[in-house]
Design an enzyme around this catalytic site. Structure first.
Site, PDB file in Angstrom:
ATOM      1  N   TYR A  99       0.834  -1.208   0.000  1.00 16.25           N
ATOM      2  CA  TYR A  99       0.000   0.000   0.000  1.00 16.25           C
ATOM      3  C   TYR A  99       0.868   1.257   0.000  1.00 16.25           C
ATOM      4  O   TYR A  99       0.710   2.129  -0.847  1.00 16.25           O
ATOM      5  CB  TYR A  99      -0.908  -0.030   1.226  1.00 16.25           C
ATOM      6  N   ARG A 140     -10.730  -1.060  10.364  1.00 14.54           N
ATOM      7  CA  ARG A 140     -10.025   0.102  10.915  1.00 14.54           C
ATOM      8  C   ARG A 140     -10.563   0.429  12.305  1.00 14.54           C
ATOM      9  O   ARG A 140     -11.631  -0.007  12.716  1.00 14.54           O
ATOM     10  CB  ARG A 140     -10.105   1.278   9.953  1.00 14.54           C
ATOM     11  N   SER A 143     -14.340   2.088  13.346  1.00 13.32           N
ATOM     12  CA  SER A 143     -15.485   1.192  13.171  1.00 13.32           C
ATOM     13  C   SER A 143     -15.310  -0.070  14.008  1.00 13.32           C
ATOM     14  O   SER A 143     -16.271  -0.555  14.611  1.00 13.32           O
ATOM     15  CB  SER A 143     -15.702   0.863  11.695  1.00 13.32           C
ATOM     16  N   ASN A 144     -14.090  -0.606  14.087  1.00 12.44           N
ATOM     17  CA  ASN A 144     -13.874  -1.799  14.919  1.00 12.44           C
ATOM     18  C   ASN A 144     -14.367  -1.566  16.339  1.00 12.44           C
ATOM     19  O   ASN A 144     -15.114  -2.375  16.900  1.00 12.44           O
ATOM     20  CB  ASN A 144     -12.369  -2.109  15.014  1.00 12.44           C
ATOM     21  N   GLN A 163       0.036   4.909  20.569  1.00 18.42           N
ATOM     22  CA  GLN A 163       0.188   5.441  19.206  1.00 18.42           C
ATOM     23  C   GLN A 163      -0.967   6.402  18.912  1.00 18.42           C
ATOM     24  O   GLN A 163      -2.048   6.258  19.477  1.00 18.42           O
ATOM     25  CB  GLN A 163       0.251   4.307  18.167  1.00 18.42           C
ATOM     26  N   THR A 164      -0.703   7.367  18.048  1.00 13.16           N
ATOM     27  CA  THR A 164      -1.724   8.393  17.793  1.00 13.16           C
ATOM     28  C   THR A 164      -2.186   8.369  16.339  1.00 13.16           C
ATOM     29  O   THR A 164      -1.453   7.955  15.439  1.00 13.16           O
ATOM     30  CB  THR A 164      -1.189   9.811  18.092  1.00 13.16           C
ATOM     31  N   ASP A 227       3.533  -0.590  12.293  1.00 13.34           N
ATOM     32  CA  ASP A 227       2.399   0.279  12.633  1.00 13.34           C
ATOM     33  C   ASP A 227       2.939   1.669  13.013  1.00 13.34           C
ATOM     34  O   ASP A 227       3.716   1.783  13.960  1.00 13.34           O
ATOM     35  CB  ASP A 227       1.655  -0.343  13.820  1.00 13.34           C
ATOM     36  N   ARG A 231       0.706  10.031  14.015  1.00  7.16           N
ATOM     37  CA  ARG A 231       0.194  10.455  12.730  1.00  7.16           C
ATOM     38  C   ARG A 231      -0.664  11.692  12.929  1.00  7.16           C
ATOM     39  O   ARG A 231      -1.668  11.650  13.629  1.00  7.16           O
ATOM     40  CB  ARG A 231      -0.644   9.293  12.161  1.00  7.16           C
TER      41      ARG A 231
END
Ligand code: UDP
Length: 240
Positions: A99, A140, A143-144, A163-164, A227, A231
């Protein structure tokens, strides 16, 4: 589907296509890590062959071409927040590479076609997006967690949850796409489109529990490889 001005054509963008167009929005490619890693070869072929075919069509029809790129081009970024001028920190051989590198190569194709043929290209880098009609199995995080809370299942936080990410609402992204397509000729970006407010994944899990009133618990699972740690978009413009 009932709109007489709307036509749906089912076609694999990995094959060339021919249709009369003024503007092309190239959104082809799964964007959820679970889905784009399911058939990684198909993902990178979609990015590279699909973008090539779309650009060939744009050249033939003198159409404008908008490329849906991604903050994933920054990889696991070493600068924070991420300005468009940052070149990124991407693993070329990891499980996210199909990706990340596919989208990076698609950006390169856009700019090389632009320089060689003069075709109008517009590159946007989309950050994490959520909104209505996401599939329950989208995979993602927003929604998860909402689906888990509503079902009374444990909320899964990968890693330690520090993590952000920055989450934007779908309508804002769509408005950003339309505005980018409407920019003056010769402006190609790239332009980040996202929300600059930054959350840790643990904060997101807490918020989902509060808003849903769910009795679910938070459990921690292994962090997937590569991961990104942080971000957040810097809303600025890259030099051309
Ligand atoms: N994540 C999580 N639980 C989930 C799904 C994702 O903790 O059920 C984490 C994931 O490891 C990442 C962040 O949430 O750190 C955003 O993941 P997502 O798949 O939504 O998008 P990404 O930004 O990684 O492409």
């Amino acid at each position: 589907m009932g709109n007489p001005d709307f036509e749906l054509v089912e076609h694999d963008v990995q094959e060339p296509f021919d249709i009369d167009v003024d503007e092309i929005y190239n959104l082809a490619c799964p964007a959820s890590p679970v889905h784009y890693q399911y058939d990684a070869v198909d993902t990178i072929r979609t990015c590279i062959l699909g973008t090539t075919n779309g650009l060939d069509l744009a050249v033939a029809k003198k159409a404008k071409f908008l490329q849906a790129s991604t903050s994933e081009v920054y990889g696991d970024p070493l600068v924070h927040p991420q300005l468009e001028a940052y070149w990124g920190n991407v693993n070329p051989v990891g499980i996210r590479s199909c990706y990340d590198e596919g989208k990076r190569c698609a950006e390169t194709l856009c700019m090389d076609y632009h320089r060689q043929t003069g075709v109008e290209v517009k590159i946007i880098r989309i950050l994490n997006t959520y909104g209505p009609r996401m599939l329950p199995n989208d995979g993602r995080v927003v929604s998860n967690m909402i689906v888990q809370a509503l079902r009374g299942e444990n909320l899964t936080v990968f890693g330690d949850g520090s993590q952000t990410r920055s989450f934007q609402y779908i309508d804002d992204l769509v408005e950003g796409m339309l505005r980018m397509m409407a920019t003056e000729d010769g402006f190609s970006g790239p332009v980040n489109i996202g929300n600059p407010s930054e959350f840790t994944i643990s904060e997101l899990a807490q918020l989902v529990l509060e808003l849903s009133g769910s009795e679910s618990r938070i459990i921690f699972k292994e962090l997937p490889a590569d991961d990104p740690k942080r971000r957040k978009p810097d809303i600025g413009l890259a030099p051309q």
